[in-house]
Design a protein around this motif. Structure first.
Motif, PDB file in Angstrom:
ATOM      1  N   THR A  18      22.716   1.095 -31.797  1.00 37.06           N
ATOM      2  CA  THR A  18      22.566   2.334 -31.043  1.00 37.06           C
ATOM      3  C   THR A  18      22.560   3.471 -32.052  1.00 37.06           C
ATOM      4  N   SER A  19      22.183   4.665 -31.610  1.00 36.24           N
ATOM      5  CA  SER A  19      22.139   5.762 -32.583  1.00 36.24           C
ATOM      6  C   SER A  19      23.556   6.093 -33.059  1.00 36.24           C
ATOM      7  N   GLN A  20      24.539   5.981 -32.180  1.00 36.74           N
ATOM      8  CA  GLN A  20      25.915   6.255 -32.595  1.00 36.74           C
ATOM      9  C   GLN A  20      26.366   5.263 -33.673  1.00 36.74           C
ATOM     10  N   GLU A  21      26.045   4.007 -33.459  1.00 35.88           N
ATOM     11  CA  GLU A  21      26.417   2.984 -34.450  1.00 35.88           C
ATOM     12  C   GLU A  21      25.741   3.250 -35.802  1.00 35.88           C
ATOM     13  N   LEU A  22      24.482   3.668 -35.724  1.00 35.82           N
ATOM     14  CA  LEU A  22      23.753   3.971 -36.960  1.00 35.82           C
ATOM     15  C   LEU A  22      24.414   5.113 -37.721  1.00 35.82           C
ATOM     16  N   ILE A  81       7.030   0.426 -25.486  1.00 32.40           N
ATOM     17  CA  ILE A  81       7.403  -0.198 -26.758  1.00 32.40           C
ATOM     18  C   ILE A  81       6.663   0.476 -27.919  1.00 32.40           C
ATOM     19  N   LYS A  82       5.364   0.669 -27.715  1.00 32.04           N
ATOM     20  CA  LYS A  82       4.581   1.294 -28.788  1.00 32.04           C
ATOM     21  C   LYS A  82       5.053   2.715 -29.071  1.00 32.04           C
ATOM     22  N   LYS A  83       5.373   3.446 -27.997  1.00 30.72           N
ATOM     23  CA  LYS A  83       5.878   4.810 -28.155  1.00 30.72           C
ATOM     24  C   LYS A  83       7.181   4.814 -28.932  1.00 30.72           C
ATOM     25  N   ALA A  84       8.068   3.884 -28.552  1.00 30.22           N
ATOM     26  CA  ALA A  84       9.384   3.826 -29.195  1.00 30.22           C
ATOM     27  C   ALA A  84       9.233   3.499 -30.682  1.00 30.22           C
ATOM     28  N   LEU A  85       8.383   2.534 -30.991  1.00 26.35           N
ATOM     29  CA  LEU A  85       8.166   2.176 -32.402  1.00 26.35           C
ATOM     30  C   LEU A  85       7.566   3.355 -33.156  1.00 26.35           C
ATOM     31  N   GLY A  86       6.674   4.041 -32.487  1.00 27.38           N
ATOM     32  CA  GLY A  86       6.040   5.211 -33.099  1.00 27.38           C
ATOM     33  C   GLY A  86       7.059   6.288 -33.425  1.00 27.38           C
ATOM     34  N   LYS A  87       7.996   6.495 -32.510  1.00 31.10           N
ATOM     35  CA  LYS A  87       9.002   7.528 -32.734  1.00 31.10           C
ATOM     36  C   LYS A  87       9.965   7.149 -33.850  1.00 31.10           C
ATOM     37  N   SER A 115      22.143  13.964 -37.574  1.00 27.35           N
ATOM     38  CA  SER A 115      22.746  13.564 -36.298  1.00 27.35           C
ATOM     39  C   SER A 115      21.798  13.781 -35.140  1.00 27.35           C
ATOM     40  N   SER A 116      21.251  14.973 -35.068  1.00 26.64           N
ATOM     41  CA  SER A 116      20.429  15.253 -33.888  1.00 26.64           C
ATOM     42  C   SER A 116      19.140  14.425 -33.925  1.00 26.64           C
ATOM     43  N   LEU A 117      18.620  14.189 -35.114  1.00 29.20           N
ATOM     44  CA  LEU A 117      17.412  13.363 -35.222  1.00 29.20           C
ATOM     45  C   LEU A 117      17.687  11.933 -34.727  1.00 29.20           C
ATOM     46  N   ILE A 118      18.779  11.348 -35.199  1.00 27.71           N
ATOM     47  CA  ILE A 118      19.082   9.961 -34.833  1.00 27.71           C
ATOM     48  C   ILE A 118      19.475   9.859 -33.358  1.00 27.71           C
ATOM     49  N   LYS A 119      20.243  10.827 -32.893  1.00 29.26           N
ATOM     50  CA  LYS A 119      20.629  10.809 -31.472  1.00 29.26           C
ATOM     51  C   LYS A 119      19.408  10.866 -30.575  1.00 29.26           C
ATOM     52  N   ASP A 120      18.435  11.588 -31.048  1.00 33.31           N
ATOM     53  CA  ASP A 120      17.197  11.730 -30.286  1.00 33.31           C
ATOM     54  C   ASP A 120      16.436  10.402 -30.182  1.00 33.31           C
ATOM     55  N   LEU A 121      16.796   9.449 -31.046  1.00 34.98           N
ATOM     56  CA  LEU A 121      16.125   8.145 -31.040  1.00 34.98           C
ATOM     57  C   LEU A 121      16.798   7.139 -30.107  1.00 34.98           C
ATOM     58  N   ASP A 122      17.897   7.554 -29.495  1.00 32.53           N
ATOM     59  CA  ASP A 122      18.715   6.581 -28.769  1.00 32.53           C
ATOM     60  C   ASP A 122      17.927   5.791 -27.731  1.00 32.53           C
ATOM     61  N   LYS A 123      17.145   6.487 -26.944  1.00 31.09           N
ATOM     62  CA  LYS A 123      16.371   5.814 -25.887  1.00 31.09           C
ATOM     63  C   LYS A 123      15.362   4.833 -26.489  1.00 31.09           C
ATOM     64  N   ASP A 124      14.763   5.235 -27.583  1.00 33.39           N
ATOM     65  CA  ASP A 124      13.753   4.387 -28.232  1.00 33.39           C
ATOM     66  C   ASP A 124      14.386   3.135 -28.822  1.00 33.39           C
ATOM     67  N   ILE A 128      13.606  -0.843 -27.759  1.00 31.28           N
ATOM     68  CA  ILE A 128      13.289  -1.938 -28.675  1.00 31.28           C
ATOM     69  C   ILE A 128      14.348  -3.034 -28.608  1.00 31.28           C
ATOM     70  N   ARG A 129      15.611  -2.620 -28.457  1.00 30.56           N
ATOM     71  CA  ARG A 129      16.668  -3.628 -28.327  1.00 30.56           C
ATOM     72  C   ARG A 129      16.434  -4.477 -27.082  1.00 30.56           C
ATOM     73  N   ASN A 130      16.059  -3.801 -26.006  1.00 29.05           N
ATOM     74  CA  ASN A 130      15.773  -4.497 -24.756  1.00 29.05           C
ATOM     75  C   ASN A 130      14.560  -5.421 -24.893  1.00 29.05           C
ATOM     76  N   ALA A 131      13.536  -4.936 -25.574  1.00 33.01           N
ATOM     77  CA  ALA A 131      12.336  -5.764 -25.780  1.00 33.01           C
ATOM     78  C   ALA A 131      12.695  -7.015 -26.574  1.00 33.01           C
ATOM     79  N   LYS A 132      13.544  -6.838 -27.568  1.00 33.65           N
ATOM     80  CA  LYS A 132      13.992  -7.972 -28.376  1.00 33.65           C
ATOM     81  C   LYS A 132      14.733  -8.978 -27.494  1.00 33.65           C
ATOM     82  N   LYS A 133      15.613  -8.465 -26.657  1.00 34.42           N
ATOM     83  CA  LYS A 133      16.390  -9.327 -25.759  1.00 34.42           C
ATOM     84  C   LYS A 133      15.453 -10.104 -24.825  1.00 34.42           C
ATOM     85  N   GLN A 134      14.475  -9.388 -24.282  1.00 34.72           N
ATOM     86  CA  GLN A 134      13.530 -10.050 -23.365  1.00 34.72           C
ATOM     87  C   GLN A 134      12.766 -11.143 -24.091  1.00 34.72           C
ATOM     88  N   LEU A 135      12.301 -10.826 -25.299  1.00 35.93           N
ATOM     89  CA  LEU A 135      11.545 -11.823 -26.062  1.00 35.93           C
ATOM     90  C   LEU A 135      12.389 -13.066 -26.319  1.00 35.93           C
TER      91      LEU A 135
END
Ligand SMILES: Nc1nc2c(ncn2[C@@H]2O[C@H](COP(=O)(O)OP(=O)(O)O)[C@@H](O)[C@H]2O)c(=O)[nH]1
Ligand SMILES: [Mg+2]
Length: 310
Positions: A18-22, A81-87, A115-124, A128-135
């Motif tokens: 997650t962004s917090q963990e990062l 997924i593509k949007k998230a990877l792009g971001k 901080s604000s940059l990484i936090k902004d990535l949280d949804k993305d 991707i984490r969810n996509a990985k889980k699904q795969l």
């Protein structure tokens, strides 16, 4: 991509924090450094490394077999997924820039922007984490094998047939909806190997739930032929209605539970199904024969094409 490559690719997708963990990871390491520049550098290195690993190890959607692509699309949305990877990719460049311009400024300025940059990535990151889980949870379907989907209303005998052909023991029950996911099995005849998919109850209604949706995806993207299992003990009208919704060209009808009806009743059912002009099978032997012939033809054609390709 064959099954082994696919498995390996999916297994190799990096850990996605997650962004917090990062931030905790990067700032925590920075705390051990004395110099301001060293702090900035370590934050930069850790974040860039983590984000780049995501971009590098997440499989390119276009290289996935279409069955997986469609399932990911159904579950998460390929656009997302593509949007998230792009971001995430874009954030790597921004980190480089912030790092360069921050060395002359105060440390807290750098921390704030990162901080604000990484936090902004949280949804993305979550996407991707969810996509990985699904795969990781998807049934491993080998795209290189001749594949047969067993389909039909709930309770018609699909799982029973899969178990007989594949010599497996997927759950069979006298209740509808026991198959909550796609069962897979292999039918072997000598060296010939045929992949079987037992798709969850595909109801003949236009609005499907997501399990039914996936059964459709499996049929249309993974299966080379479709066996529509008809239960002579259930209403034929509904089964015929569902049959009409399926693609006609790779379709065969298998009448199950023939041990439960007499010759007259079987004859009547064959006559009523006959209007569909789809080939009808009434015994396991006929079904096996059909699978073997079609698989042989498929592999022969496959080898011929291989020989032709440069
Ligand atoms: N008598 C008889 N029962 C069968 C046959 N095939 C399946 N069944 C029964 O029909 C019920 C539903 O079978 P199942 O394979 O779970 O159906 P599915 O929902 O289509 O997967 C179970 O009780 C099976 O034992 C058959 O050929 N003969
Ligand atoms: Mg079943």
């Amino acid at each position: 991509m064959n099954k082994e490559e696919l498995k390996k690719t999916i297994k190799n997708i990096t850990d996605i924090k997650t962004s917090q963990e990062l931030l905790d990871l990067a700032f925590g390491r920075a705390r051990n450094k004395k110099e301001k520049d060293a702090k900035i550098n370590i934050v930069h290195d850790i974040l860039i490394d983590r984000l780049k690993r995501i971009i590098k190890t997440f499989p390119r959607i276009d290289t996935l077999p279409s069955f997986y692509k469609e399932l990911l699309n159904n579950r998460i949305g390929i656009v997302n997924i593509k949007k998230a990877l792009g971001k995430i990719n874009g954030a790597i460049l921004v980190i480089e820039r912030i790092t360069k311009t921050s060395k002359k400024k105060e440390l807290r300025h750098f921390y704030g922007r990162i901080s604000s940059l990484i936090k902004d990535l949280d949804k993305d990151l979550e996407t991707i984490r969810n996509a990985k889980k699904q795969l990781r949870e998807l049934p491993i379907i080998d795209p290189t094998l001749f594949t047969v989907a067993l389909t039909g209303l709930p309770n018609v005998g699909k799982t029973t047939m899969l178990n007989i052909l594949a010599n497996t023991s997927a759950e069979v029950a006298p209740y509808a909806f026991t198959t909550k996911h796609i069962n897979t099995g292999r039918f072997r005849h000598g060296l010939l190997e045929i992949q079987l998919l037992d798709t969850p109850g595909v109801l003949g209604r236009p609005k499907k739930n997501s399990i039914e949706e996936e059964a459709w995806i499996a049929m249309n993207h993974a299966a080379h032929i479709i066996i529509f299992v008809v239960d002579p003990l259930q209403g034929l009208e509904e089964q015929l209605r569902l049959l009409k919704q399926l693609k006609q060209d790779r379709l065969f009808i298998y009448i199950s539970k023939t041990d439960m009806i007499n010759k007259e009743k079987l004859g009547e059912i064959i006559r009523r199904l006959g209007v569909s002009k789809i080939p009808i099978l009434t015994s396991r032997e006929e079904l096996e024969q059909l699978l073997i012939e079609n698989a042989k033809r498929y592999y022969k054609e496959f080898l011929r094409k291989q020989a032709l390709s440069p």
